[in-house]
Design a protein around this motif. Structure first.
Motif, PDB file in Angstrom:
ATOM      1  N   LYS A 154       7.096   3.418  -3.806  1.00 31.83           N
ATOM      2  CA  LYS A 154       7.967   4.548  -3.476  1.00 31.83           C
ATOM      3  C   LYS A 154       7.200   5.854  -3.672  1.00 31.83           C
ATOM      4  O   LYS A 154       6.621   6.084  -4.728  1.00 31.83           O
ATOM      5  CB  LYS A 154       9.222   4.523  -4.359  1.00 31.83           C
ATOM      6  N   GLY A 155       7.189   6.689  -2.653  1.00 34.72           N
ATOM      7  CA  GLY A 155       6.503   7.971  -2.759  1.00 34.72           C
ATOM      8  C   GLY A 155       5.022   7.890  -2.392  1.00 34.72           C
ATOM      9  O   GLY A 155       4.297   8.868  -2.555  1.00 34.72           O
ATOM     10  N   ASN A 156       4.582   6.740  -1.895  1.00 34.69           N
ATOM     11  CA  ASN A 156       3.177   6.570  -1.487  1.00 34.69           C
ATOM     12  C   ASN A 156       2.207   7.111  -2.533  1.00 34.69           C
ATOM     13  O   ASN A 156       1.337   7.921  -2.239  1.00 34.69           O
ATOM     14  CB  ASN A 156       2.930   7.238  -0.125  1.00 34.69           C
ATOM     15  N   LYS A 157       2.342   6.618  -3.756  1.00 34.90           N
ATOM     16  CA  LYS A 157       1.504   7.131  -4.840  1.00 34.90           C
ATOM     17  C   LYS A 157       0.084   6.593  -4.763  1.00 34.90           C
ATOM     18  O   LYS A 157      -0.860   7.250  -5.168  1.00 34.90           O
ATOM     19  CB  LYS A 157       2.116   6.748  -6.186  1.00 34.90           C
ATOM     20  N   TYR A 158      -0.085   5.361  -4.293  1.00 33.73           N
ATOM     21  CA  TYR A 158      -1.430   4.786  -4.256  1.00 33.73           C
ATOM     22  C   TYR A 158      -1.731   4.116  -2.914  1.00 33.73           C
ATOM     23  O   TYR A 158      -2.744   3.436  -2.768  1.00 33.73           O
ATOM     24  CB  TYR A 158      -1.625   3.777  -5.399  1.00 33.73           C
ATOM     25  N   SER A 159      -0.840   4.270  -1.945  1.00 32.41           N
ATOM     26  CA  SER A 159      -1.108   3.645  -0.654  1.00 32.41           C
ATOM     27  C   SER A 159      -0.534   4.520   0.444  1.00 32.41           C
ATOM     28  O   SER A 159       0.413   5.266   0.212  1.00 32.41           O
ATOM     29  CB  SER A 159      -0.472   2.250  -0.596  1.00 32.41           C
ATOM     30  N   VAL A 160      -1.103   4.414   1.627  1.00 33.86           N
ATOM     31  CA  VAL A 160      -0.604   5.157   2.783  1.00 33.86           C
ATOM     32  C   VAL A 160      -0.310   4.139   3.888  1.00 33.86           C
ATOM     33  O   VAL A 160      -1.193   3.357   4.235  1.00 33.86           O
ATOM     34  CB  VAL A 160      -1.653   6.177   3.273  1.00 33.86           C
ATOM     35  N   PRO A 161       0.939   4.120   4.407  1.00 35.96           N
ATOM     36  CA  PRO A 161       1.257   3.107   5.403  1.00 35.96           C
ATOM     37  C   PRO A 161       0.509   3.351   6.714  1.00 35.96           C
ATOM     38  O   PRO A 161       0.361   4.491   7.153  1.00 35.96           O
ATOM     39  CB  PRO A 161       2.768   3.265   5.607  1.00 35.96           C
TER      40      PRO A 161
END
Lengths: 375, 259, 279
Positions: free
Chosen positions: A148-155
């Motif tokens: 949640k919130g793209n803290k460590y990944s980017v879709p």
């Protein structure tokens, strides 16, 4: 005679065994001992770093990024980009964890694997200030269950899983996962399934009405039973070339991710169905490795991928929906294309998340299904 | 013999079994269509595509780097080991250990090295494959050189030692020149084995540079096209030429030796 | 310099580099693999240093035991077919006129010197559903059959890859036979077949055993051929080991399987040398 030989040999053996144990005790645990440590503190990154001195190594599925991407990155961002391939998430995980430094800067893995890598402390937190193009994402794409919130990944892409089939070779359009799990006579030995753990289990899980994130032993046992019963009726397991197998007519129905189902093939004889029992919502993401020595360039690379010009390539060429509103707005959606599925509809699918120790049950399941003899 | 014509049937069966697949492979490399399965017409286009394929070119370069380096390493270590084993010890255990890398299944060596590299947290790359290839190549070099040592005349070495030359001097001046043909044969064997090696490289190469067998393997996994056939045809041509040339050379060598 | 000091110095100079290399890159890694059989897997691969007997328990789980037995069967069938095809081939080559002999032998070995992966690939082209064999069958009104992705395809691939390893030792054994023995037998009135059964065959048993071992060992531990021609369905023990290390990341169980692989081969080696001594 024999005694002297024995006495001379024994100490040598003991020494070797001792050495082996000693080596294994000092080094072996380091990456695993921190199982509970979530995202480590963020490194200070220099927004003005000289990117021309860096280079980015990427591991990605074959055909998942534009062929000329290295040249375009070189031209636009002035650093070299090197692509290596993995055919499944599991192989990517091995690449990223088997040795000291994987030398990979950016990896493309599915959401639940990004989650697992992060738990292991292997990922660099995303520095949003270095990726202004994050603003292009759909709001829905920032609230996905695995991160949640793209803290460590980017879709990078998202979609669902279903049955991809040859319209001219099936006697009835598949509507249920059971059409794949116990294929009718005309499809016997002409169906394929994916082996990547969670997607191998998905059809049986959904057919039985369970959650894609179940870790209940009795449910997994039922799933296993169903998959074992299917095995004699399979052509093969295939995570990569099922589309080609459909085109050549070798297979008539395959389990497929929507994007890799070649529905826009020139002959227009391939269809895709999401079975009535429901399916998943998967996301393939980009992550930056903590071990990367090129973190600034890695961020610049991800930012470049999120540029609508680049990101829409995936939608236009490999038929994958991208969670990038700016990019999707530019895409002309062809008749029959699956690209038309809206984010809201996608979210009907159940999002796959990592299950911690429970994930091992799926690893074990996949191994046992593949090991079961008797084709 | 009356039935001799029929007697040769098994021979022809064997040769057909060995060569039909190769012939098919080569024929399909000239296919103008996209499919590796059905022949549509003659074309060189897959060779042209192959020439532009950077992965294949890099794979070839990497393979040559690995084969050359591991051969040098294995030849030096293997020759010394052979001399040491033949002249300075009678230990059967050491003999067995020296032969082990050649006898153990490649998969066992591969996982052993993968585990070991993982434990010492080595970053994998071409050099980890070089170390791995040198391991089994060394065993082959040692074995080849030893057969030569066993047949070699030891009186010169003894004379050299009696005259006060140390082991190293004796080795450099007497043993080495005697062994040269054996060493060369061992080195050639090591080089060929490394060129073609897949399993160990697959486990120990890491992510950035790949050798040609691994490149071919991934090409096949990610979709079968006549481009692979074109590559296969070229490799076949190269290795057939090399084997036949090698055969000719040994024949000439033997003829000279008999003169 | 005293001779014994010279010997010791020589032993040190010549043996230490190679032996060090062998200890570091062979014995220590094998020791590690051995020690891993007793540990538990880590969640993300590697090992957790807690002792467990679970790996061995799993090895005897019928599921995995079947794979080991299946590999034995596949390798065994391959070896038998290789022998059935290889023996007459070697026998006939040995009796060819001298000038053809070398040529015939080189022709046997030649495919063996080309890339292993490519040799296996050739069979994908031949056996695949829309592949050539099926097209040929279709032309005469048969098929199509699913020829690829089953046990027979694996046996075929293994046979193709390792047949030369059967022919060569057999040829060496047959070639060494004294032709006078055969003549004597014929002069004593034995038929060609009796001579073969009573003279040639018993004297070539060591060659048969070596050939069988040469074919069986690489077949049993193979993972490339079952993967490429077996479609991941009929897993052999090599596949299982490979997938424990590179996919499931269960190194301890993979190590246990590797140990089982070595154990089978050691038993075979002992059996082979015992049989060779008796022959």
């Amino acid at each position: 005679m024999s005694r002297t030989r024995f006495t001379r040999r024994l100490p040598a053996l003991v020494a070797v065994a001792g050495l082996a144990l000693a080596v294994s005790a000092c080094g072996g645990e380091s990456p695993n001992s921190s199982a509970s440590a979530p995202a480590a503190t963020a490194d200070q990154l220099n927004p003005n770093a000289d990117l021309t001195k860096q280079s980015v190594d990427v591991t990605v599925w074959p055909g998942y990024t534009p062929k000329e991407l290295p040249e375009r990155v070189k031209a636009k961002l002035k650093f070299p980009l090197k692509i290596s391939l993995h055919d499944t998430n599991e192989i990517a995980m091995t690449k990223l964890t088997a040795s000291g430094d994987s030398k990979i800067d950016v990896a493309f893995v599915s959401g639940q694997y990004a989650q697992a890598l992060n738990e292991q402390g292997l990922l660099e937190p995303i520095h949003p200030e270095l990726i202004p193009n994050l603003a292009n994402l759909y709001p829905e794409a920032t609230q996905l269950g695995y991160d949640k919130g793209n803290k460590y990944s980017v879709p990078y892409t998202w979609g669902t899983t279903g049955i991809c089939y040859r319209k001219d070779l099936v006697k009835a359009v598949p509507t249920s996962w059971n059409d794949l799990l116990s294929p009718p006579a005309w499809a016997d030995k002409k169906v394929t399934m994916m082996t990547t753990e969670r997607w191998l289990a998905l059809p049986a899980i959904k057919a039985l009405g369970y959650s894609v994130n179940t870790d209940k032993d009795e449910e997994i046992a039922k799933v296993k039973e169903k998959l074992l019963a299917q095995k004699p009726h399979l052509l093969t397991y295939d995570d990569v070339t099922f589309g080609d197998r459909l085109k050549s007519g070798e297979a008539v129905m395959v389990e497929a991710w929507d994007g890799w189902c070649p529905t826009t093939d020139e002959k227009q004889n391939i269809g895709f169905a999401v079975p009535k029992e429901g399916s998943d919502l998967w996301t393939d993401t980009m992550v930056i490795m903590k071990s990367s020595k090129n973190k600034e360039a890695a961020h610049a690379f991800i930012n470049y991928v999120l540029d609508p010009e680049i990101h829409r390539w995936a939608a236009e060429n490999i038929n994958y929906k991208v969670p990038n509103k700016a990019a999707m707005d530019q895409v002309k959606i062809a008749e029959g294309s699956l690209l038309g599925i809206k984010p809201a509809t996608l979210l009907d699918g159940e999002a796959i998340i990592d299950l911690g120790q429970g994930s091992l049950k799926y690893t074990r399941l996949a191994e046992e299904i593949k090991a079961k003899s008797g084709a | 013999m009356r039935s001799s014509r029929w007697l040769h049937v098994p021979l022809w069966v064997t040769y057909a079994f060995l060569y039909v697949p190769i012939i098919v492979l080569v024929v399909m490399s000239f296919n103008s269509g996209r499919s590796a399965y059905s022949y549509e017409g003659f074309s060189f286009k897959w060779y042209a595509e192959l020439a532009e394929d950077e992965l294949v070119r890099d794979g070839l370069i990497n393979t040559l780097i690995v084969a050359t380096s591991s051969t040098v390493l294995a030849t030096v270590l293997g020759t010394m080991l052979a001399v040491g084993l033949a002249r300075y010890t009678r230990s059967k255990t050491l003999d067995a250990i020296a032969l082990m890398p050649a006898v153990l299944p490649d998969l066992v060596l591969a996982i052993g090295l993968l585990v070991f590299y993982g434990v010492i947290q080595l970053t994998l790359g071409l050099y980890s494959v070089v170390l791995a290839h040198a391991l089994f190549s060394m065993a082959f070099v040692a074995a080849v050189v030893r057969t030569r040592l066993v047949n070699a005349d030891t009186s010169l070495e003894e004379a050299s030692r009696d005259l006060g030359a140390g082991p190293v001097a004796t080795f450099m001046r007497i043993t080495l020149p005697q062994l040269a043909p054996g060493i060369l044969a061992g080195a050639l064997l090591a080089f060929t084995l490394s060129l073609d090696e897949f399993v160990i490289a697959f486990f120990t190469i890491g992510n950035s540079d790949q050798t040609l067998p691994i490149v071919i393997y991934s090409m096949i996994r990610f979709g079968v096209t006549p481009k692979i056939n074109a590559l296969a045809a070229i490799l076949l041509l190269v290795s057939f030429t090399a084997v036949i040339a090698g055969q000719r050379m040994t024949k000439i060598g033997e003829a000279r030796a008999q003169d | 310099m005293s001779p014994s000091r010279g010997r010791r110095l020589g032993a040190f100079v010549f043996l230490s580099p190679g032996l060090t290399y062998l200890v570091v890159l062979l014995l220590v890694p094998l020791g590690l693999v051995l020690s891993y059989t007793l540990f538990q897997r880590g969640r993300f691969g590697g090992v957790v240093h807690e002792f467990t007997g679970e790996n061995f328990e799993r090895l005897f789980d019928p599921l995995y035991l079947d794979v080991v037995l299946g590999s034995l069967r596949i390798a065994g069938i391959t070896t038998l077919i290789a022998l059935a095809l290889g023996y007459p081939t070697a026998y006939l080559i040995a009796r060819l006129p001298r000038k053809w002999k070398t040529f015939a032998l080189v022709a046997i070995v030649l495919p063996f010197w080309t890339n292993f992966i490519i040799r296996v690939y050739a069979w994908i082209i031949l056996l695949n559903g829309p592949g050539l064999l099926n097209s040929g069958l279709k032309a005469i009104g048969l098929g199509p059959y699913e020829l690829l992705y089953n046990e027979s395809a694996i046996v075929l691939g293994l046979l193709y890859s390792y047949l030369p390893l059967m022919v060569l030792p057999l040829y060496a054994a047959i070639e060494r036979l004294d032709p006078q023995l055969r003549e004597a037998s014929a002069n004593l009135g034995a038929s060609g077949f009796t001579t073969f059964r009573k003279v040639t065959l018993p004297l070539t048993v060591p060659g048969v055993l070596t050939g069988c071992l040469f074919v069986f060992v690489p077949s049993f531990g193979n993972f490339v051929i079952p993967e490429m021609l077996g479609g991941g369905k009929s897993v052999m023990v090599g596949n299982l080991i490979r997938s424990q290390f590179l996919q499931a990341r269960d190194w301890p169980f993979g190590a246990t399987l590797a140990l089982a692989l070595i154990a089978v081969l050691v038993v075979l080696l002992i059996a082979q040398s015992w049989a060779a001594r008796r022959a």
